[in-house]
Design a protein around this motif. Structure first.
Motif, PDB file in Angstrom:
ATOM      1  N   PHE A  63      43.733 101.210  96.977  1.00 10.28           N
ATOM      2  CA  PHE A  63      43.154 100.527  95.840  1.00 10.28           C
ATOM      3  C   PHE A  63      44.092 100.552  94.638  1.00 10.28           C
ATOM      4  N   ASP A  64      43.897  99.594  93.741  1.00  9.22           N
ATOM      5  CA  ASP A  64      44.604  99.611  92.474  1.00  9.22           C
ATOM      6  C   ASP A  64      44.071 100.747  91.616  1.00  9.22           C
TER       7      ASP A  64
ATOM      8  N   LEU B 154      35.580  96.021  98.831  1.00  8.72           N
ATOM      9  CA  LEU B 154      36.392  96.545  97.738  1.00  8.72           C
ATOM     10  C   LEU B 154      37.884  96.375  98.036  1.00  8.72           C
ATOM     11  N   ALA B 155      38.260  96.628  99.286  1.00  8.60           N
ATOM     12  CA  ALA B 155      39.671  96.557  99.650  1.00  8.60           C
ATOM     13  C   ALA B 155      40.200  95.133  99.658  1.00  8.60           C
TER      14      ALA B 155
ATOM     15  N   THR C 255      42.822  94.158  97.082  1.00  6.39           N
ATOM     16  CA  THR C 255      44.192  94.692  97.072  1.00  6.39           C
ATOM     17  C   THR C 255      44.911  94.579  98.412  1.00  6.39           C
TER      18      THR C 255
ATOM     19  N   GLN D 269      40.587 100.636  90.249  1.00  2.00           N
ATOM     20  CA  GLN D 269      39.505 100.760  91.213  1.00  2.00           C
ATOM     21  C   GLN D 269      39.227 102.200  91.582  1.00  2.00           C
ATOM     22  N   THR D 270      40.224 103.087  91.397  1.00  5.43           N
ATOM     23  CA  THR D 270      40.039 104.495  91.753  1.00  5.43           C
ATOM     24  C   THR D 270      39.716 105.361  90.550  1.00  5.43           C
TER      25      THR D 270
END
Length: 228
Positions: free
Chosen positions: A222-223, A167-168, A171, A226-227
């Protein structure tokens, strides 16, 4: 009004500073590699006082009366470098110079996804993406040299499992503003050569020792989408 900030501000001790309403500049980073290398866009000054010509600094200039520091820094960067500010992501800002009479220079810290192309104007003899680790050795503008220790971003490596790293990857790497503790450059863990970090939903201490694992909130990694 565009350009109404151009001009000198005279301080209480008689020293002049460029920018009637203060000034701002853009410290723009881009990745050199995935696990610890970053470059900063610097200009070699062609104009200014005799003691600042031929020194390296960030693109910047006078703020107009209607502008925020971010607006001024992005505008000046485009005017002086033609860098594509549409690809610039602002990460934070820091008042790096404050004069006796209240004049300020604000450094806006931002990331770019790659080493973006540039075109210099008459303000610069040269523009160059320079490795962050090499900046200390350059002949720097006096104000930038004084501010650089607070603005440089030391590498930190994100711990966690493979899913978190997946996921990271969308970003990272990115610059993270730690407020009074300055800035770090966050990378996915690979072969960490320094401090590590982990995500937490709990409270984060006001001060975190550099010798300890860094605690970060999800929005620092995260952007927003994404959160959400």
């Amino acid at each position: 009004m565009r350009g109404d900030g151009d001009g000198w501000s005279r301080d209480l001790d008689g020293v002049r500073h460029w920018g009637r309403f203060g000034a701002a500049g853009l410290l723009l980073r881009a990745p050199l590699d995935e696990y610890g290398g970053a470059a900063v866009l610097l200009q070699l000054r062609a104009r200014g006082r005799a003691d600042t010509r031929g020194t390296w600094t960030i693109p910047g200039g006078a703020r107009d009366s209607h502008e925020s520091a971010i607006e001024a820094a992005l505008r000046e960067a485009w005017e002086e470098t033609r860098v594509d500010t549409g690809q610039v992501i602002v990460r934070g800002e820091h008042v790096s110079t404050t004069a006796i009479g209240g004049w300020t220079y604000t450094t806006v810290v931002a990331d770019a996804p790659a080493l973006l192309p540039t075109v210099h104007d008459r303000e610069s003899d040269e523009l160059r993406w320079l490795p962050e680790a090499e900046i200390d050795a350059l002949p720097l503008h006096p104000d930038f040299r004084a501010a650089w220790p607070r603005l440089r971003a030391r590498p930190v490596y994100l711990g966690g499992d493979d899913e978190l790293h997946r996921l990271a990857a969308r970003t990272l790497p990115r610059t993270v503003d730690l407020g009074a503790q300055g800035f770090v450059r966050l990378y996915r863990s690979g072969a960490p050569r320094g401090r590590t970090a982990r995500l937490t939903e709990g409270p984060i201490p006001f001060y975190q020792k550099p010798s300890e694992e860094l605690l970060l909130r999800p929005d620092q990694v995260f952007d927003q989408q994404q959160t959400a």
